[in-house]
Design a protein around this motif. Structure first.
Motif, PDB file in Angstrom:
ATOM      1  N   GLY A  94      16.440 -13.642   2.275  1.00 29.34           N
ATOM      2  CA  GLY A  94      17.790 -14.046   1.911  1.00 29.34           C
ATOM      3  C   GLY A  94      17.721 -15.311   1.081  1.00 29.34           C
ATOM      4  O   GLY A  94      16.944 -16.229   1.383  1.00 29.34           O
ATOM      5  N   ILE A  95      18.492 -15.362   0.014  1.00 29.21           N
ATOM      6  CA  ILE A  95      18.542 -16.560  -0.823  1.00 29.21           C
ATOM      7  C   ILE A  95      19.982 -17.059  -0.869  1.00 29.21           C
ATOM      8  O   ILE A  95      20.920 -16.280  -0.716  1.00 29.21           O
ATOM      9  N   PRO A  96      20.188 -18.359  -1.049  1.00 30.91           N
ATOM     10  CA  PRO A  96      21.540 -18.919  -1.016  1.00 30.91           C
ATOM     11  C   PRO A  96      22.460 -18.271  -2.047  1.00 30.91           C
ATOM     12  O   PRO A  96      22.058 -18.009  -3.185  1.00 30.91           O
ATOM     13  N   ASP A  97      23.690 -18.000  -1.630  1.00 33.65           N
ATOM     14  CA  ASP A  97      24.700 -17.433  -2.523  1.00 33.65           C
ATOM     15  C   ASP A  97      26.016 -18.162  -2.248  1.00 33.65           C
ATOM     16  O   ASP A  97      26.471 -18.198  -1.101  1.00 33.65           O
ATOM     17  N   ASP A  98      26.607 -18.720  -3.274  1.00 34.19           N
ATOM     18  CA  ASP A  98      27.807 -19.556  -3.102  1.00 34.19           C
ATOM     19  C   ASP A  98      28.974 -18.794  -2.493  1.00 34.19           C
ATOM     20  O   ASP A  98      29.805 -19.373  -1.796  1.00 34.19           O
ATOM     21  N   MET A  99      29.074 -17.493  -2.747  1.00 38.15           N
ATOM     22  CA  MET A  99      30.223 -16.726  -2.289  1.00 38.15           C
ATOM     23  C   MET A  99      29.926 -15.925  -1.023  1.00 38.15           C
ATOM     24  O   MET A  99      30.745 -15.849  -0.109  1.00 38.15           O
ATOM     25  N   ARG A 100      28.732 -15.327  -0.949  1.00 35.25           N
ATOM     26  CA  ARG A 100      28.440 -14.374   0.126  1.00 35.25           C
ATOM     27  C   ARG A 100      27.478 -14.898   1.187  1.00 35.25           C
ATOM     28  O   ARG A 100      26.904 -14.135   1.938  1.00 35.25           O
ATOM     29  N   ASP A 101      27.292 -16.206   1.255  1.00 33.56           N
ATOM     30  CA  ASP A 101      26.356 -16.844   2.183  1.00 33.56           C
ATOM     31  C   ASP A 101      24.913 -16.641   1.721  1.00 33.56           C
ATOM     32  O   ASP A 101      24.223 -17.604   1.423  1.00 33.56           O
ATOM     33  N   GLU A 102      24.475 -15.378   1.707  1.00 34.81           N
ATOM     34  CA  GLU A 102      23.126 -15.085   1.238  1.00 34.81           C
ATOM     35  C   GLU A 102      23.135 -13.840   0.360  1.00 34.81           C
ATOM     36  O   GLU A 102      23.903 -12.914   0.596  1.00 34.81           O
ATOM     37  N   ALA A 103      22.285 -13.855  -0.652  1.00 37.40           N
ATOM     38  CA  ALA A 103      22.019 -12.660  -1.443  1.00 37.40           C
ATOM     39  C   ALA A 103      20.650 -12.127  -1.020  1.00 37.40           C
ATOM     40  O   ALA A 103      19.885 -12.818  -0.337  1.00 37.40           O
ATOM     41  N   ILE A 104      20.349 -10.893  -1.408  1.00 37.31           N
ATOM     42  CA  ILE A 104      19.097 -10.254  -0.984  1.00 37.31           C
ATOM     43  C   ILE A 104      18.134 -10.190  -2.162  1.00 37.31           C
ATOM     44  O   ILE A 104      18.467  -9.644  -3.221  1.00 37.31           O
ATOM     45  N   LYS A 105      16.964 -10.767  -1.952  1.00 30.05           N
ATOM     46  CA  LYS A 105      15.928 -10.703  -2.986  1.00 30.05           C
ATOM     47  C   LYS A 105      14.684 -10.034  -2.412  1.00 30.05           C
ATOM     48  O   LYS A 105      14.251 -10.342  -1.298  1.00 30.05           O
ATOM     49  N   ALA A 106      14.126  -9.118  -3.186  1.00 29.54           N
ATOM     50  CA  ALA A 106      12.916  -8.413  -2.761  1.00 29.54           C
ATOM     51  C   ALA A 106      11.754  -8.777  -3.676  1.00 29.54           C
ATOM     52  O   ALA A 106      11.904  -8.822  -4.903  1.00 29.54           O
ATOM     53  N   TYR A 107      10.623  -9.076  -3.066  1.00 33.22           N
ATOM     54  CA  TYR A 107       9.367  -9.231  -3.798  1.00 33.22           C
ATOM     55  C   TYR A 107       8.565  -7.956  -3.575  1.00 33.22           C
ATOM     56  O   TYR A 107       8.434  -7.487  -2.430  1.00 33.22           O
ATOM     57  N   GLU A 124      15.648   0.515 -11.847  1.00 30.52           N
ATOM     58  CA  GLU A 124      15.316   1.822 -11.273  1.00 30.52           C
ATOM     59  C   GLU A 124      15.093   1.714  -9.764  1.00 30.52           C
ATOM     60  O   GLU A 124      15.540   2.576  -8.999  1.00 30.52           O
ATOM     61  N   LEU A 125      14.443   0.654  -9.344  1.00 31.86           N
ATOM     62  CA  LEU A 125      14.175   0.476  -7.921  1.00 31.86           C
ATOM     63  C   LEU A 125      15.445   0.097  -7.162  1.00 31.86           C
ATOM     64  O   LEU A 125      15.664   0.538  -6.024  1.00 31.86           O
ATOM     65  N   ILE A 126      16.302  -0.692  -7.781  1.00 31.59           N
ATOM     66  CA  ILE A 126      17.588  -1.023  -7.159  1.00 31.59           C
ATOM     67  C   ILE A 126      18.442   0.233  -7.012  1.00 31.59           C
ATOM     68  O   ILE A 126      19.089   0.448  -5.979  1.00 31.59           O
ATOM     69  N   GLN A 127      18.441   1.090  -8.033  1.00 31.02           N
ATOM     70  CA  GLN A 127      19.197   2.338  -7.963  1.00 31.02           C
ATOM     71  C   GLN A 127      18.656   3.233  -6.850  1.00 31.02           C
ATOM     72  O   GLN A 127      19.427   3.903  -6.134  1.00 31.02           O
ATOM     73  N   TYR A 128      17.347   3.244  -6.681  1.00 25.48           N
ATOM     74  CA  TYR A 128      16.722   4.003  -5.600  1.00 25.48           C
ATOM     75  C   TYR A 128      17.263   3.517  -4.251  1.00 25.48           C
ATOM     76  O   TYR A 128      17.572   4.321  -3.357  1.00 25.48           O
ATOM     77  N   ILE A 168      15.003  -7.998  -7.718  1.00 25.38           N
ATOM     78  CA  ILE A 168      13.640  -7.615  -7.334  1.00 25.38           C
ATOM     79  C   ILE A 168      12.664  -8.299  -8.283  1.00 25.38           C
ATOM     80  O   ILE A 168      12.835  -8.256  -9.504  1.00 25.38           O
ATOM     81  N   GLU A 169      11.677  -8.934  -7.701  1.00 23.79           N
ATOM     82  CA  GLU A 169      10.642  -9.582  -8.512  1.00 23.79           C
ATOM     83  C   GLU A 169       9.303  -8.926  -8.200  1.00 23.79           C
ATOM     84  O   GLU A 169       8.920  -8.794  -7.028  1.00 23.79           O
TER      85      GLU A 169
END
Length: 523
Positions: free
Chosen positions: A449-462, A475-479, A493-494
């Protein structure tokens, strides 16, 4: 005997209906802004009729029935109708995907599904994989193709006699699925006694009276709307106003039109309301308190209270604690950067990894003392190991870290569990990682989880890809979109070649968070 005794939801509704016969109980506004109302008498009549529909369909005491519904009157009627006959409601998020619903329907062994026509598509290809499911009923149905499954018509043609199925306060009345640190959600078993207890605790914590009107804009499939709003209103004979969807721009306009007096929000909706163009007339409302959960800045707290002239009370609870064990006092000093002090009926302490209480000021895990099946959840369905790990010697281990200040208030620190809090929804990192790793191109993934001003946390995938595999971020996000509820889908996604690890190979997610923060600071 405690405050609940052997009363059930059926007993409570009968008692309040007798006392408040023609009083408005439920007011509802759908997404097209149409209004509907039910008195206590009308609501009880609908509940009894639907109870007999369920009995005619062969639903028996102890069987599970899944509700896949947005906020509406049919949700409320179905909840209490199932409780009337000792059946168990399984409320689910309408954003859940077909795969997620297949798991819940199978794990819960649900014999009946109540949903709406627009959601039927997600069950079309999985129905053959649901051996326990006997029937699907449709709420708010307007057509002819499914007339035998039309909930409204079935209710209208049923008798309104009160069922005589024997009930006990510690019978399970609902099962709420909650994200855990494993890849699959767990079914939290909630009893009749649980519901009545949390209604008593919450109503007394906010001084609720029969003249109050609760405002529900949060999803009914969550514990918050069920435990704190609905049950507190019912135990005192108050009324409830429900909207199908939360609207940041119309929140206070709806509040004024409904003449509500108390409400519940999360941090993200508070920030969304503040982000709207301010209308000074919104200050002229009848609300006397709004309780909330999760972190809001001091500046945002002050701004909200000044703009809308409504005091805020931060509290802490979770699906498993049932009631709200910590809350800022309504008649005491409000310290809304804290999660409050213990409420009636609960004991709370902070412990270390060995379960020993830590000195004031030091961080440790929040544990809550109670009685399973009465003041705490009864347990996890078909998961004795998880139950034993969570309920230990009368204490519920929450998986959240906090510290106790010298002032007697508890201050949230972080989560022990690998959990992301996104706009009020719990997202288990492992659940997202499991979906990512199912893709043939993905070798390994780590979600934070990474800081998000509106939603508390956003989701980041490595993500580390298999050798010689290529795939784009989109493509991976759509999956993921095709396999996860919308709020669980990664925002970013990184792709990396390796993860920072401990000596035993465990991914060091705190270093991934540090890497992300350093990149943001340099940008």
């Amino acid at each position: 005997m405690d405050i609940v005794g052997n009363r059930t939801l059926r007993d409570l509704l009968m008692e309040k209906t007798e006392k408040h016969f023609d009083k408005k109980f439920l007011l509802f506004e759908d997404r097209e802004q149409r209004r509907f109302e039910l008195t206590y008498k009308e609501f009880a009549d609908q509940v009894n009729r639907l109870s007999n529909v369920f009995l005619d369909l062969g639903v028996t005491k102890g069987e599970h029935v899944t509700l896949h519904l947005p906020n509406n009157l049919e949700f409320m009627i179905s909840w209490f109708a199932l409780a009337n006959i000792g059946a168990i409601m399984v409320p689910t998020n309408v954003l859940s995907t077909s795969d997620e619903m297949e798991y819940i329907l199978n794990h819960s062994e649900s014999v009946l599904l109540i949903t709406e026509e627009e959601y039927l598509g997600k069950f079309a290809n999985t129905r053959r994989n649901l051996p326990n499911l006997k029937e699907i009923l449709l709420a708010r149905y307007e057509g002819d193709a499914y007339e035998n499954q039309d909930l409204k018509a079935l209710i209208a043609n049923a008798n309104n006699q009160i069922p005589t199925v024997p009930l006990d306060a510690e019978d399970v009345a609902a099962m709420l699925y909650t994200s855990g640190t494993t890849s699959k959600p767990k079914g939290v078993q909630i009893t009749h006694a649980n519901y009545l207890f949390t209604g008593e605790v919450m109503s007394k914590s906010i001084r609720l009276t029969p003249d109050d009107r609760q405002f529900i804009v949060l999803p009914l499939f969550h514990g918050n709307a069920q435990y704190y709003s609905t049950m507190s209103a019912l135990v005192v004979g108050a009324s409830i106003a429900i909207t199908e969807r939360f609207s940041a721009s119309r929140y206070f306009k709806q509040a004024k039109n409904f003449k509500v007096t108390v409400g519940s929000l999360f941090a993200a909706p508070i920030r969304m309301i503040l982000a709207q163009e301010y209308c000074s007339d919104d200050k002229n409302n009848d609300m006397r308190v709004i309780w909330f959960a999760q972190s809001v800045s001091e500046e945002q707290l002050k701004d909200f209270e000044e703009k809308f002239d409504v005091p805020l009370l931060q509290m802490y609870g979770m699906t498993e604690t049932v009631g709200v064990p910590l809350m800022n006092p309504i008649d005491g000093i409000r310290k809304n950067m804290s999660i409050g002090r213990p409420t009636i009926g609960y004991e709370v302490k902070i412990v270390d990894e060995d379960g020993d209480e830590v000195p004031n000021g030091l961080s440790g895990q929040i544990v809550v003392k109670g009685v399973p099946g009465r003041t705490l959840m009864k347990g996890y369905f078909k998961n004795p190991q998880a139950t034993a790990e969570t309920l230990i010697d009368g204490w519920l281990y929450t998986g959240d870290n906090a510290r106790l200040g010298a002032d007697g208030y508890f201050y949230f620190v972080d989560r022990v569990k690998d959990m992301i809090k996104r706009a009020g929804e719990n997202v288990a990192a492992n659940e997202v990682e499991s979906v990512l790793c199912d893709h043939h191109s993905v070798y390994e993934s780590a979600v934070i989880g990474i800081p998000d001003d509106m939603r508390d946390e956003a989701i980041k995938a490595y993500v580390i890809l298999h050798e010689n595999e290529t795939i784009t971020e989109e493509e991976l996000i759509q999956y993921c979109r095709e396999r996860l509820a919308k709020f669980k889908v990664p925002d970013a996604i990184e792709f990396v070649s390796e993860f920072p690890r401990t000596a035993v190979g465990k991914i060091q997610k705190h270093i991934l968070r540090q890497m992300h923060n350093e990149r943001i600071q340099k940008a």
